[in-house]
Motif scaffolding. Sequence first.
Motif, PDB file in Angstrom:
ATOM      1  N   ALA A  89      47.282  40.051  55.769  1.00  0.00           N
ATOM      2  CA  ALA A  89      46.355  39.332  54.895  1.00  0.00           C
ATOM      3  C   ALA A  89      47.091  38.356  53.986  1.00  0.00           C
ATOM      4  CB  ALA A  89      45.539  40.326  54.065  1.00  0.00           C
ATOM      5  N   LEU A  90      48.204  38.799  53.404  1.00  0.00           N
ATOM      6  CA  LEU A  90      48.961  37.932  52.511  1.00  0.00           C
ATOM      7  C   LEU A  90      49.612  36.785  53.268  1.00  0.00           C
ATOM      8  CD1 LEU A  90      50.508  40.758  50.326  1.00  0.00           C
ATOM      9  CD2 LEU A  90      48.813  39.091  49.565  1.00  0.00           C
ATOM     10  N   ASP A  91      50.101  37.066  54.473  1.00  0.00           N
ATOM     11  CA  ASP A  91      50.681  35.998  55.278  1.00  0.00           C
ATOM     12  C   ASP A  91      49.636  34.977  55.705  1.00  0.00           C
ATOM     13  OD1 ASP A  91      53.317  36.704  55.196  1.00  0.00           O
ATOM     14  OD2 ASP A  91      53.335  37.775  57.102  1.00  0.00           O
ATOM     15  N   ALA A  92      48.411  35.429  55.916  1.00  0.00           N
ATOM     16  CA  ALA A  92      47.344  34.505  56.314  1.00  0.00           C
ATOM     17  C   ALA A  92      46.931  33.587  55.172  1.00  0.00           C
ATOM     18  CB  ALA A  92      46.128  35.288  56.815  1.00  0.00           C
ATOM     19  N   GLY A  93      47.236  33.998  53.922  1.00  0.00           N
ATOM     20  CA  GLY A  93      46.913  33.133  52.788  1.00  0.00           C
ATOM     21  C   GLY A  93      46.196  33.800  51.644  1.00  0.00           C
ATOM     22  N   ALA A  94      45.989  35.129  51.721  1.00  0.00           N
ATOM     23  CA  ALA A  94      45.366  35.835  50.596  1.00  0.00           C
ATOM     24  C   ALA A  94      46.314  35.844  49.406  1.00  0.00           C
ATOM     25  CB  ALA A  94      44.994  37.255  51.001  1.00  0.00           C
ATOM     26  N   ASP A  95      45.751  35.890  48.201  1.00  0.00           N
ATOM     27  CA  ASP A  95      46.565  35.902  46.978  1.00  0.00           C
ATOM     28  C   ASP A  95      46.785  37.303  46.438  1.00  0.00           C
ATOM     29  OD1 ASP A  95      46.806  32.867  46.002  1.00  0.00           O
ATOM     30  OD2 ASP A  95      44.855  33.155  46.922  1.00  0.00           O
ATOM     31  N   ASP A  96      45.921  38.241  46.789  1.00  0.00           N
ATOM     32  CA  ASP A  96      46.038  39.602  46.251  1.00  0.00           C
ATOM     33  C   ASP A  96      45.314  40.548  47.193  1.00  0.00           C
ATOM     34  OD1 ASP A  96      46.721  41.674  44.594  1.00  0.00           O
ATOM     35  OD2 ASP A  96      45.761  40.856  42.799  1.00  0.00           O
ATOM     36  N   TYR A  97      45.593  41.840  47.035  1.00  0.00           N
ATOM     37  CA  TYR A  97      45.011  42.858  47.922  1.00  0.00           C
ATOM     38  C   TYR A  97      44.655  44.074  47.086  1.00  0.00           C
ATOM     39  CZ  TYR A  97      44.439  45.318  52.428  1.00  0.00           C
ATOM     40  OH  TYR A  97      43.943  45.977  53.527  1.00  0.00           O
ATOM     41  N   VAL A  98      43.385  44.443  47.079  1.00  0.00           N
ATOM     42  CA  VAL A  98      42.905  45.608  46.341  1.00  0.00           C
ATOM     43  C   VAL A  98      42.348  46.605  47.346  1.00  0.00           C
ATOM     44  CG1 VAL A  98      41.294  46.453  44.601  1.00  0.00           C
ATOM     45  CG2 VAL A  98      42.352  44.198  44.324  1.00  0.00           C
ATOM     46  N   THR A  99      42.778  47.849  47.249  1.00  0.00           N
ATOM     47  CA  THR A  99      42.352  48.874  48.192  1.00  0.00           C
ATOM     48  C   THR A  99      41.119  49.612  47.666  1.00  0.00           C
ATOM     49  OG1 THR A  99      44.639  49.180  48.899  1.00  0.00           O
ATOM     50  CG2 THR A  99      43.092  50.930  49.454  1.00  0.00           C
ATOM     51  N   LYS A 100      40.127  49.788  48.538  1.00  0.00           N
ATOM     52  CA  LYS A 100      38.943  50.580  48.199  1.00  0.00           C
ATOM     53  C   LYS A 100      39.279  52.061  48.311  1.00  0.00           C
ATOM     54  CE  LYS A 100      35.647  47.273  50.247  1.00  0.00           C
ATOM     55  NZ  LYS A 100      34.654  47.084  51.318  1.00  0.00           N
ATOM     56  N   PRO A 101      38.703  52.909  47.456  1.00  0.00           N
ATOM     57  CA  PRO A 101      37.912  52.568  46.261  1.00  0.00           C
ATOM     58  C   PRO A 101      38.824  52.066  45.142  1.00  0.00           C
ATOM     59  CG  PRO A 101      38.236  54.928  46.370  1.00  0.00           C
ATOM     60  CD  PRO A 101      38.846  54.371  47.627  1.00  0.00           C
ATOM     61  N   PHE A 102      38.273  51.258  44.256  1.00  0.00           N
ATOM     62  CA  PHE A 102      39.073  50.668  43.193  1.00  0.00           C
ATOM     63  C   PHE A 102      38.339  50.815  41.868  1.00  0.00           C
ATOM     64  CE2 PHE A 102      36.373  47.479  45.134  1.00  0.00           C
ATOM     65  CZ  PHE A 102      35.724  46.920  44.047  1.00  0.00           C
ATOM     66  N   GLN A 103      39.095  50.705  40.794  1.00  0.00           N
ATOM     67  CA  GLN A 103      38.516  50.701  39.457  1.00  0.00           C
ATOM     68  C   GLN A 103      38.101  49.273  39.108  1.00  0.00           C
ATOM     69  OE1 GLN A 103      37.945  53.393  37.528  1.00  0.00           O
ATOM     70  NE2 GLN A 103      38.735  54.688  39.181  1.00  0.00           N
ATOM     71  N   LEU A 111      41.258  39.393  38.613  1.00  0.00           N
ATOM     72  CA  LEU A 111      40.502  38.137  38.559  1.00  0.00           C
ATOM     73  C   LEU A 111      40.995  37.270  37.407  1.00  0.00           C
ATOM     74  CD1 LEU A 111      36.870  39.410  39.249  1.00  0.00           C
ATOM     75  CD2 LEU A 111      38.221  37.907  40.722  1.00  0.00           C
ATOM     76  N   ARG A 112      41.210  37.880  36.255  1.00  0.00           N
ATOM     77  CA  ARG A 112      41.700  37.117  35.101  1.00  0.00           C
ATOM     78  C   ARG A 112      43.084  36.544  35.379  1.00  0.00           C
ATOM     79  NH1 ARG A 112      39.294  41.512  32.308  1.00  0.00           N
ATOM     80  NH2 ARG A 112      41.327  42.525  32.052  1.00  0.00           N
ATOM     81  N   ALA A 113      43.947  37.332  36.016  1.00  0.00           N
ATOM     82  CA  ALA A 113      45.305  36.867  36.306  1.00  0.00           C
ATOM     83  C   ALA A 113      45.285  35.677  37.258  1.00  0.00           C
ATOM     84  CB  ALA A 113      46.129  38.010  36.897  1.00  0.00           C
ATOM     85  N   ARG A 116      44.057  32.574  35.414  1.00  0.00           N
ATOM     86  CA  ARG A 116      45.112  31.961  34.596  1.00  0.00           C
ATOM     87  C   ARG A 116      46.096  31.203  35.464  1.00  0.00           C
ATOM     88  NH1 ARG A 116      44.894  37.021  31.929  1.00  0.00           N
ATOM     89  NH2 ARG A 116      46.721  37.746  33.097  1.00  0.00           N
ATOM     90  N   ARG A 117      46.447  31.795  36.610  1.00  0.00           N
ATOM     91  CA  ARG A 117      47.433  31.165  37.488  1.00  0.00           C
ATOM     92  C   ARG A 117      46.913  29.844  38.044  1.00  0.00           C
ATOM     93  NH1 ARG A 117      49.276  34.800  42.362  1.00  0.00           N
ATOM     94  NH2 ARG A 117      49.334  36.292  40.636  1.00  0.00           N
ATOM     95  N   SER A 118      45.635  29.807  38.429  1.00  0.00           N
ATOM     96  CA  SER A 118      45.081  28.598  39.035  1.00  0.00           C
ATOM     97  C   SER A 118      44.869  27.503  37.996  1.00  0.00           C
ATOM     98  CB  SER A 118      43.762  28.905  39.755  1.00  0.00           C
ATOM     99  OG  SER A 118      42.811  29.435  38.856  1.00  0.00           O
ATOM    100  N   THR A 119      44.448  27.879  36.783  1.00  0.00           N
ATOM    101  CA  THR A 119      44.222  26.856  35.757  1.00  0.00           C
ATOM    102  C   THR A 119      45.535  26.333  35.191  1.00  0.00           C
ATOM    103  OG1 THR A 119      43.999  28.601  34.080  1.00  0.00           O
ATOM    104  CG2 THR A 119      41.981  27.762  35.064  1.00  0.00           C
ATOM    105  N   ALA A 120      46.623  27.098  35.349  1.00  0.00           N
ATOM    106  CA  ALA A 120      47.923  26.642  34.846  1.00  0.00           C
ATOM    107  C   ALA A 120      48.648  25.751  35.833  1.00  0.00           C
ATOM    108  CB  ALA A 120      48.801  27.843  34.519  1.00  0.00           C
ATOM    109  N   ALA A 121      48.014  25.505  36.990  1.00  0.00           N
ATOM    110  CA  ALA A 121      48.708  24.771  38.041  1.00  0.00           C
ATOM    111  C   ALA A 121      48.746  23.269  37.819  1.00  0.00           C
ATOM    112  CB  ALA A 121      48.065  25.048  39.400  1.00  0.00           C
ATOM    113  N   THR A 122      48.008  22.764  36.848  1.00  0.00           N
ATOM    114  CA  THR A 122      47.995  21.328  36.606  1.00  0.00           C
ATOM    115  C   THR A 122      49.222  20.921  35.813  1.00  0.00           C
ATOM    116  OG1 THR A 122      46.701  21.682  34.605  1.00  0.00           O
ATOM    117  CG2 THR A 122      45.488  21.221  36.622  1.00  0.00           C
ATOM    118  N   GLY A 123      49.730  19.731  36.096  1.00  0.00           N
ATOM    119  CA  GLY A 123      50.881  19.229  35.356  1.00  0.00           C
ATOM    120  C   GLY A 123      52.166  19.975  35.649  1.00  0.00           C
ATOM    121  N   GLU A 124      52.267  20.611  36.796  1.00  0.00           N
ATOM    122  CA  GLU A 124      53.469  21.346  37.141  1.00  0.00           C
ATOM    123  C   GLU A 124      54.583  20.367  37.529  1.00  0.00           C
ATOM    124  OE1 GLU A 124      53.875  24.384  36.680  1.00  0.00           O
ATOM    125  OE2 GLU A 124      52.129  25.590  37.197  1.00  0.00           O
ATOM    126  N   PRO A 125      55.840  20.759  37.333  1.00  0.00           N
ATOM    127  CA  PRO A 125      56.939  19.864  37.688  1.00  0.00           C
ATOM    128  C   PRO A 125      57.226  19.865  39.184  1.00  0.00           C
ATOM    129  CG  PRO A 125      57.795  21.943  36.857  1.00  0.00           C
ATOM    130  CD  PRO A 125      56.297  22.004  36.696  1.00  0.00           C
TER     131      PRO A 125
END
Length: 230
Positions: A89-103, A111-113, A116-125
């Motif tokens: 899944a990660l090699d195909a392009g997923a960003d994270d993996y959560v196993t069921k059942p989950f909290q 989701l918050r992380a 933050r990562r996607s909104t911080a991507a602007t103006g990168e060097p």
Amino acid sequence: MKILIADDDPQLVRALRITLAVHGYAVVAAADGAAAITLAAQTHPDIVLLDLGMPHLDGIHVIEALRGWTTAPIIVVSGRTGSADKVDALDAGADDYVTKPFQIDELLARLRALTRRSTAATGEPVVTFGDVAIDLAAKAVTRAGERVHLTPTEWRMLEFLARHPGALVTRQTLLKEIWGSEQVTDSGYLRLYMSQLRKKLEPDPARPLHLLTESGMGYRLVTDTADSAQ
């Protein structure tokens, strides 16, 4: 923020709709893989929550289809616990993996992380070494002006090193960054991906100047070859 939930479990989808709406998310849902791709194209979600075992089209194929045109974060939410499923899944392009059942608190934190990562991507060097340029905002790598194709996992590894040029990055740090907070052991994965990166980016992969191994510790990206002379 709009979230696409792609899952054929109606009870889970209903519960996530209610919970995510309470936390300010707009939710659209698809019950099979083909519908997920169509709905994503129509609604352009900010984040995708995706099950792997869906009717009509497997989740891995959905990830690959989405990655053809969108960089929206994808979180796999699956009952499959095997490391091979996670790596695929990660090699195909997923960003994270959560196993069921989950909290639900864990899912919200992820989701918050990702937000933050996607909104911080602007103006990168743009990080450069030799004839290689790493555009962190565009998630693109060129060598001598030509685009270099990297797998999603190769990109994650290179990106993290590029964000810490000159610094020693331990194996455990890379494992956590690439495969998330799940406990993952290094079964040669990092050596494999580093070898592939060197083949694509180093003048002489057998004698790397920039993508260096620190024996017994981890890896280091050296942008100035004078610093790598030892």
